[in-house]
Design a protein around this motif. Structure first.
Motif, PDB file in Angstrom:
ATOM      1  N   LEU A   1       0.885  -1.193  -0.016  1.00 20.68           N
ATOM      2  CA  LEU A   1       0.168  -0.180  -0.181  1.00 20.68           C
ATOM      3  C   LEU A   1       0.865   1.373  -0.021  1.00 20.68           C
ATOM      4  O   LEU A   1       1.570   1.641   1.124  1.00 20.68           O
ATOM      5  CB  LEU A   1      -0.938   0.115   1.173  1.00 20.68           C
ATOM      6  N   LEU A   2       0.987   1.989  -1.205  1.00 18.68           N
ATOM      7  CA  LEU A   2       2.034   3.017  -1.241  1.00 18.68           C
ATOM      8  C   LEU A   2       1.514   4.170  -2.210  1.00 18.68           C
ATOM      9  O   LEU A   2       0.711   3.888  -2.800  1.00 18.68           O
ATOM     10  CB  LEU A   2       3.162   2.423  -2.011  1.00 18.68           C
ATOM     11  N   PRO A   3       2.078   5.293  -1.891  1.00 15.97           N
ATOM     12  CA  PRO A   3       2.049   6.342  -2.607  1.00 15.97           C
ATOM     13  C   PRO A   3       2.961   6.508  -3.872  1.00 15.97           C
ATOM     14  O   PRO A   3       4.247   6.660  -3.882  1.00 15.97           O
ATOM     15  CB  PRO A   3       2.299   7.719  -1.496  1.00 15.97           C
ATOM     16  N   ALA A   4       2.458   6.159  -4.799  1.00 20.78           N
ATOM     17  CA  ALA A   4       3.496   6.273  -6.220  1.00 20.78           C
ATOM     18  C   ALA A   4       2.969   6.623  -7.335  1.00 20.78           C
ATOM     19  O   ALA A   4       3.395   7.871  -7.865  1.00 20.78           O
ATOM     20  CB  ALA A   4       3.337   4.766  -6.611  1.00 20.78           C
ATOM     21  N   LEU A   5       1.706   6.476  -7.923  1.00 22.35           N
ATOM     22  CA  LEU A   5       1.276   7.122  -9.193  1.00 22.35           C
ATOM     23  C   LEU A   5       0.730   8.358  -8.907  1.00 22.35           C
ATOM     24  O   LEU A   5      -0.513   8.530  -8.466  1.00 22.35           O
ATOM     25  CB  LEU A   5       0.235   6.325  -9.981  1.00 22.35           C
ATOM     26  N   ARG A   6       1.341   9.615  -9.522  1.00 21.59           N
ATOM     27  CA  ARG A   6       0.800  10.878  -9.247  1.00 21.59           C
ATOM     28  C   ARG A   6       0.405  11.546 -10.677  1.00 21.59           C
ATOM     29  O   ARG A   6       1.293  11.656 -11.342  1.00 21.59           O
ATOM     30  CB  ARG A   6       1.696  11.807  -8.435  1.00 21.59           C
ATOM     31  N   LEU A   7      -0.907  12.206 -10.693  1.00 20.50           N
ATOM     32  CA  LEU A   7      -1.133  12.729 -11.975  1.00 20.50           C
ATOM     33  C   LEU A   7      -0.634  13.993 -11.989  1.00 20.50           C
ATOM     34  O   LEU A   7      -0.300  14.744 -11.215  1.00 20.50           O
ATOM     35  CB  LEU A   7      -2.802  12.711 -12.295  1.00 20.50           C
ATOM     36  N   ALA A   8      -0.432  14.682 -13.264  1.00 15.93           N
ATOM     37  CA  ALA A   8       0.123  16.095 -13.294  1.00 15.93           C
ATOM     38  C   ALA A   8      -1.034  16.970 -12.955  1.00 15.93           C
ATOM     39  O   ALA A   8      -2.204  16.787 -13.534  1.00 15.93           O
ATOM     40  CB  ALA A   8       0.458  16.255 -14.765  1.00 15.93           C
ATOM     41  N   GLY A   9      -0.752  17.822 -11.927  1.00 14.83           N
ATOM     42  CA  GLY A   9      -1.813  18.865 -11.643  1.00 14.83           C
ATOM     43  C   GLY A   9      -2.559  18.312 -10.650  1.00 14.83           C
ATOM     44  O   GLY A   9      -4.028  18.945 -10.601  1.00 14.83           O
ATOM     45  N   GLU A  10      -2.171  17.186 -10.103  1.00 21.02           N
ATOM     46  CA  GLU A  10      -3.390  16.260  -9.304  1.00 21.02           C
ATOM     47  C   GLU A  10      -3.763  17.394  -8.108  1.00 21.02           C
ATOM     48  O   GLU A  10      -2.815  18.042  -7.615  1.00 21.02           O
ATOM     49  CB  GLU A  10      -2.665  15.357  -8.376  1.00 21.02           C
ATOM     50  N   GLY A  11      -5.014  17.362  -7.730  1.00 12.97           N
ATOM     51  CA  GLY A  11      -5.555  18.486  -6.768  1.00 12.97           C
ATOM     52  C   GLY A  11      -5.921  17.625  -5.440  1.00 12.97           C
ATOM     53  O   GLY A  11      -5.402  16.444  -5.195  1.00 12.97           O
ATOM     54  N   LYS A  12      -6.870  18.092  -4.483  1.00 12.44           N
ATOM     55  CA  LYS A  12      -7.017  17.563  -3.270  1.00 12.44           C
ATOM     56  C   LYS A  12      -8.285  16.874  -3.225  1.00 12.44           C
ATOM     57  O   LYS A  12      -8.685  16.271  -2.327  1.00 12.44           O
ATOM     58  CB  LYS A  12      -7.385  18.739  -2.520  1.00 12.44           C
ATOM     59  N   PHE A  13      -9.063  16.653  -4.301  1.00 12.62           N
ATOM     60  CA  PHE A  13     -10.219  15.914  -4.214  1.00 12.62           C
ATOM     61  C   PHE A  13     -10.115  14.353  -4.700  1.00 12.62           C
ATOM     62  O   PHE A  13      -9.465  14.062  -5.507  1.00 12.62           O
ATOM     63  CB  PHE A  13     -11.442  16.516  -4.800  1.00 12.62           C
TER      64      PHE A  13
ATOM     65  N   SER B   1      -2.442   1.694  -6.152  1.00 12.55           N
ATOM     66  CA  SER B   1      -2.080   1.120  -4.874  1.00 12.55           C
ATOM     67  C   SER B   1      -2.826  -0.275  -4.659  1.00 12.55           C
ATOM     68  O   SER B   1      -2.292  -1.300  -4.266  1.00 12.55           O
ATOM     69  CB  SER B   1      -2.055   2.065  -3.867  1.00 12.55           C
ATOM     70  N   GLY B   2      -4.150   0.039  -4.893  1.00 14.88           N
ATOM     71  CA  GLY B   2      -5.066  -1.255  -4.854  1.00 14.88           C
ATOM     72  C   GLY B   2      -4.726  -2.380  -5.697  1.00 14.88           C
ATOM     73  O   GLY B   2      -4.832  -3.456  -5.454  1.00 14.88           O
TER      74      GLY B   2
END
Length: 352
Positions: free
Chosen positions: A219-231, A241-242
């Motif tokens: 269970l890990l923080p890995a894939l981040r989208l460009a310009g990802e927001g808070k929602f 992660s799932g």
């Protein structure tokens, strides 16, 4: 066969994206008061947290995160990702993770749902991923195996991951939510099922529980989208992660359950405004799903750390050239394994 899980083996992890947790904590007091809580403040949240008294808890803030992560820039704990820091610093065998926009739900008879107790039940009883039981979880009260279920498989396997559901605001993507803004989930289905082996599932970290010692590193923080927001509509991180944890569970012969327990999820975010931020993730899923469906791990991978390492290398090799986001995700996964081992080797939870 069942597994006795003690209260002192459990941490409840809460990612705090808003400053005033008073109402949230008081609503959950009957369920949370028995356990140690880990509250991780979103490092981008400027206001001080408001937390009512009467809980056994530790609060982690940006200085704590900076101290542990150090110079790594691949792992980002902002927004919903702050919950992963709680998984990292926990010293308990089991984790129950709950978002701060969720409240206790009520069942079809109007009784308050103890989501913590149901998660514990899911983890304490075996899963049956290798043959589907048409009466759902045969280890639930009043249920058993159906005719034709092989006796050789009836002992089941260890359940390492429990994914609960929620009422009110369904976990739609931004396009669906924008098209059906008034649609709400009001169906309380009194059932738990084991997700079959080799079947992927869109896990959301809103309401989950897992065996940290067995699958925590997956269970890990890995894939981040460009310009990802808070929602939530704007993030693909917990979906990634799932799928990672499901592949790991399949490889290690562990089970994943979904269904009960339900929570009540309050509205948050503007789906229309999220469309632009999430569209990139919607397109990426058409590549992500086939990858996870096809990935196979070597027999030598016998721990979750080993498995994540192998998945990360496969991501880099098979997806890295298609989009820089995949290459960054692979780097973050490898960094996460190193961080997990480093933090886990210390004798106590890291604090400033």
């Amino acid at each position: 066969m069942s597994l006795a899980i003690k209260d002192d083996e459990i941490d409840v992890v809460i990612g705090a994206l808003r400053s005033d947790l008073t109402s949230f904590m008081n609503e959950w007091r009957p369920m949370f008061s028995r356990f140690h809580l880990i509250i991780v403040k979103d490092p981008d949240l400027k206001e001080e947290l408001k937390i009512p008294e009467g809980f056994n808890l530790d609060v982690y803030k940006k200085p704590d995160i900076d101290q542990v992560v150090g110079s790594s820039t691949a792992i980002i704990f902002s927004g919903y990702s702050c919950r992963y820091f709680g998984y990292l610093v926990s010293r308990k065998k089991y984790i129950i993770s709950m978002d701060d926009d969720c409240l206790p739900a009520r069942d079809n008879k109007g009784f308050l749902v103890d989501a913590v107790a149901q998660h514990i039940t899911n983890l304490a009883t075996p899963a049956t991923p290798f043959f589907f039981n048409t009466l759902y979880d045969p280890f639930s009260e009043g249920v058993d195996f159906v005719r034709g279920y092989p006796f050789s498989l009836r002992s089941g396997v260890k359940c390492a991951f429990s994914c609960g559901l929620w009422l009110n605001l369904a976990d739609h993507d931004a396009p669906t939510q924008a098209l059906k803004p008034g649609q709400r989930n009001s169906r309380y289905v009194d059932a738990v099922i084991t997700v079959p082996v080799r079947a992927l599932v869109p896990v959301s970290g809103i309401n989950i529980a897992f065996d940290r010692e067995v699958v925590g590193p997956a269970l890990l923080p890995a894939l981040r989208l460009a310009g990802e927001g808070k929602f939530r509509w704007e993030t693909m991180e917990d979906i990634w992660s799932g799928m990672c944890v499901k592949v790991v569970c399949d490889h290690l012969g562990l089970g994943v359950k979904t269904g009960l327990p339900y929570v009540w999820r309050n509205d948050r975010g503007d789906a229309i405004a999220s469309l632009k931020k999430e569209w990139e993730g919607v397109k990426l899923m058409e590549e992500v799903v086939p990858f996870f469906q096809s990935v196979r791990l070597p027999r030598e991978a016998t721990t979750a750390e080993d498995c994540v390492f192998e998945v990360a290398n496969a991501v880099k090799e098979q997806l890295g050239s298609r989009d820089p986001m995949f290459a960054r995700a692979a780097t973050a996964m490898l960094d996460w394994v190193k961080l997990w081992k480093s933090v886990g080797s210390s004798s106590s939870s890291p604090r400033v």
